[in-house]
Motif scaffolding. Structure first.
Motif, short mmCIF file in Angstrom:
data_model
loop_
_atom_site.label_atom_id
_atom_site.label_comp_id
_atom_site.label_asym_id
_atom_site.label_seq_id
_atom_site.Cartn_x
_atom_site.Cartn_y
_atom_site.Cartn_z
N THR A 185 13.01 -1.21 10.72
CA THR A 185 12.83 -2.34 11.25
C THR A 185 11.24 -2.37 11.86
OG1 THR A 185 15.10 -2.27 12.00
CG2 THR A 185 13.72 -3.76 13.43
N LEU A 186 11.04 -1.34 12.50
CA LEU A 186 9.61 -1.37 12.98
C LEU A 186 8.71 -1.40 11.96
CD1 LEU A 186 9.79 1.36 15.81
CD2 LEU A 186 9.80 -1.12 16.08
N LEU A 187 8.67 -0.70 10.87
CA LEU A 187 7.77 -0.73 9.96
C LEU A 187 7.51 -2.18 8.96
CD1 LEU A 187 5.64 0.97 8.34
CD2 LEU A 187 7.36 1.79 6.79
N ALA A 188 8.95 -2.72 9.03
CA ALA A 188 8.71 -4.28 8.50
C ALA A 188 8.16 -5.17 9.53
CB ALA A 188 10.34 -4.57 8.53
N ARG A 189 8.32 -4.95 10.85
CA ARG A 189 7.86 -5.64 11.77
C ARG A 189 6.16 -5.68 11.91
NH1 ARG A 189 10.08 -4.64 17.38
NH2 ARG A 189 11.78 -5.45 16.41
N LEU A 190 5.56 -4.33 11.70
CA LEU A 190 4.38 -3.84 11.43
C LEU A 190 3.76 -4.68 10.10
CD1 LEU A 190 4.10 -0.16 12.51
CD2 LEU A 190 3.17 -2.13 13.79
N CYS A 191 4.45 -4.69 9.04
CA CYS A 191 3.98 -5.28 7.82
C CYS A 191 3.83 -6.75 8.14
CB CYS A 191 5.01 -5.08 6.75
SG CYS A 191 4.80 -3.24 6.18
N ARG A 192 4.72 -7.38 8.70
CA ARG A 192 4.95 -8.89 8.98
C ARG A 192 3.45 -9.29 9.74
NH1 ARG A 192 9.11 -10.65 12.24
NH2 ARG A 192 8.31 -12.76 11.65
N TYR A 193 3.31 -8.64 10.67
CA TYR A 193 2.12 -8.74 11.56
C TYR A 193 0.93 -8.34 10.89
CZ TYR A 193 5.32 -11.13 14.92
OH TYR A 193 6.23 -11.86 15.37
N GLY A 194 0.72 -7.71 9.74
CA GLY A 194 -0.49 -7.26 9.30
C GLY A 194 -1.26 -5.89 9.99
N LEU A 195 -0.25 -5.27 10.44
CA LEU A 195 -0.49 -3.94 11.19
C LEU A 195 -0.34 -2.93 10.16
CD1 LEU A 195 0.52 -4.58 14.71
CD2 LEU A 195 -1.78 -4.64 13.89
N ALA A 196 0.50 -3.00 9.03
CA ALA A 196 0.74 -2.12 8.17
C ALA A 196 0.85 -2.68 6.83
CB ALA A 196 1.90 -1.22 8.32
N GLN A 197 0.69 -2.04 5.81
CA GLN A 197 0.69 -2.58 4.48
C GLN A 197 1.37 -1.56 3.54
OE1 GLN A 197 -3.38 -2.81 3.75
NE2 GLN A 197 -3.67 -0.62 3.75
N TRP A 198 2.12 -2.02 2.41
CA TRP A 198 2.77 -1.43 1.47
C TRP A 198 2.12 -1.51 -0.24
CZ3 TRP A 198 4.55 -4.00 -2.68
CH2 TRP A 198 4.76 -5.38 -2.67
N GLN A 199 2.41 -0.57 -0.87
CA GLN A 199 2.08 -0.84 -2.31
C GLN A 199 3.09 0.01 -3.12
OE1 GLN A 199 -2.08 0.61 -2.12
NE2 GLN A 199 -1.52 1.89 -3.68
N LEU A 200 2.86 -0.15 -4.46
CA LEU A 200 3.77 0.65 -5.59
C LEU A 200 2.92 1.79 -5.76
CD1 LEU A 200 6.80 0.75 -6.52
CD2 LEU A 200 5.73 -0.36 -8.32
N GLU A 201 3.57 2.90 -5.91
CA GLU A 201 2.78 4.06 -6.39
C GLU A 201 3.53 5.04 -7.23
OE1 GLU A 201 0.80 7.46 -4.21
OE2 GLU A 201 -0.97 5.99 -4.10
N ASP A 202 3.23 5.21 -8.48
CA ASP A 202 4.22 5.88 -8.95
C ASP A 202 5.79 5.59 -9.09
OD1 ASP A 202 1.95 7.51 -10.13
OD2 ASP A 202 2.08 8.88 -8.42
N HIS A 203 5.93 4.42 -8.97
CA HIS A 203 7.33 3.73 -9.11
C HIS A 203 7.97 4.02 -7.67
CE1 HIS A 203 6.62 3.26 -13.33
NE2 HIS A 203 7.20 2.15 -13.21
N ARG A 204 7.34 4.26 -6.38
CA ARG A 204 7.67 4.32 -5.32
C ARG A 204 6.99 3.66 -4.34
NH1 ARG A 204 6.81 10.43 -2.71
NH2 ARG A 204 4.62 10.37 -2.91
N PHE A 205 7.55 3.10 -3.43
CA PHE A 205 6.82 2.40 -2.48
C PHE A 205 6.17 3.31 -1.15
CE2 PHE A 205 9.75 -1.01 -3.84
CZ PHE A 205 8.62 -1.93 -4.07
N VAL A 206 4.91 3.06 -0.98
CA VAL A 206 4.26 3.62 0.03
C VAL A 206 3.73 2.85 1.31
CG1 VAL A 206 3.63 5.76 -1.17
CG2 VAL A 206 2.26 3.81 -1.32
N PHE A 207 3.57 3.36 2.37
CA PHE A 207 3.12 2.53 3.68
C PHE A 207 1.92 3.22 4.20
CE2 PHE A 207 7.27 2.02 2.50
CZ PHE A 207 7.61 0.58 2.60
N SER A 208 1.18 2.59 4.70
CA SER A 208 0.00 2.79 5.52
C SER A 208 -0.36 1.99 6.63
CB SER A 208 -1.16 3.20 4.60
OG SER A 208 -1.69 1.98 3.92
N LEU A 209 -1.11 2.30 7.65
CA LEU A 209 -1.68 1.34 8.56
C LEU A 209 -2.73 0.51 7.86
CD1 LEU A 209 -1.70 3.62 11.80
CD2 LEU A 209 0.04 1.92 11.28
N ALA A 210 -2.59 -0.76 8.36
CA ALA A 210 -3.82 -1.61 7.64
C ALA A 210 -5.03 -1.22 8.48
CB ALA A 210 -3.64 -2.99 8.19
N GLN A 211 -6.24 -1.39 7.47
CA GLN A 211 -7.38 -0.90 7.88
C GLN A 211 -8.29 -1.92 8.75
OE1 GLN A 211 -8.76 2.27 7.10
NE2 GLN A 211 -6.50 2.72 6.26
#
Length: 211
Positions: A185-211
């Motif tokens: 829930t929290l990670l989704a909220r961070l992604c929605r507000y641009g504070l975190a981001q996701w991408q697909l890497e080796d067919h799995r989703f990874v997450f990081s804080l936005a730069q």
């Protein structure tokens, strides 16, 4: 522009995030995954009766067209909006299925056992959506206009992700020492507000804080 020129102009684009080729429709369940992926991402179109190499093979029977309708209206939840246009070129029938981006995400595809899974479209692939994507869509539907709140749990999660680069969800849960549903829930909220981001890497989703 005649049908052949129009189809060839589409085919020259190749398969990409908003276009997919289908040689034949033999299974409405599988086709529903493409409909789900387009509806949950940026929309797109399916060129049915076109091989992966762009060759026009054509739709062979009325049954295939029937299965296209089944994919959209029987095997998607909620029912996906989809438009079917028929074109004729080189003595063959090609069906272009246009799927707009849905305002009611997630659009899920039912599998052979009746289980619903939501997909997203990344490049030319349909990928099962992560729990974080599902949470993002739920929040978008339920919390429009709601301000971002920043409390102890958010600080704990962001501290666990700080300077860690890209991490899969399970690793984030362990590092944050928070319940998995809370992290989702929290990670989704961070992604929605641009504070975190996701991408697909080796067919799995990874997450990081936005730069």
């Amino acid at each position: 522009m005649d049908d052949r020129k129009y189809l060839l102009s589409l085919i020259r684009e190749g398969e990409h995030q908003q276009q997919d080729f289908k040689y034949r429709v033999q299974d409405a369940v599988k086709l529903a995954r493409s409909v789900s992926a387009f509806a949950n991402t940026d929309g797109g179109r399916l060129l049915i009766g076109v091989r992966d190499d762009g060759h026009l093979s054509g739709v062979r029977s009325e049954e295939e067209i029937f299965m296209m309708h089944q994919a959209a209206w029987r095997y998607c939840r909620p029912q996906a909006s989809i438009k079917f246009d028929t074109y004729h070129a080189e003595g063959r029938t090609i069906v272009v299925c246009t799927v707009p981006r849905s305002e009611r995400r997630p659009v899920s595809a039912l599998d052979e056992e009746g289980q619903a899974r939501a997909y997203i479209r990344i490049a030319d692939e349909n990928i099962v959506a992560s729990p974080v994507h599902l949470s993002i869509w739920r929040q978008e539907q339920q919390a429009r206009g709601q301000a971002f709140s920043y409390g102890d749990a958010e600080r704990q999660l962001m501290a666990a992700m700080a300077d860690a680069g890209q991490l899969p969800l399970n690793v984030i849960v362990r590092r944050a020492r928070l319940p998995r549903p809370k992290v989702v829930t929290l990670l989704a909220r961070l992604c929605r507000y641009g504070l975190a981001q996701w991408q697909l890497e080796d067919h799995r989703f990874v997450f990081s804080l936005a730069q």
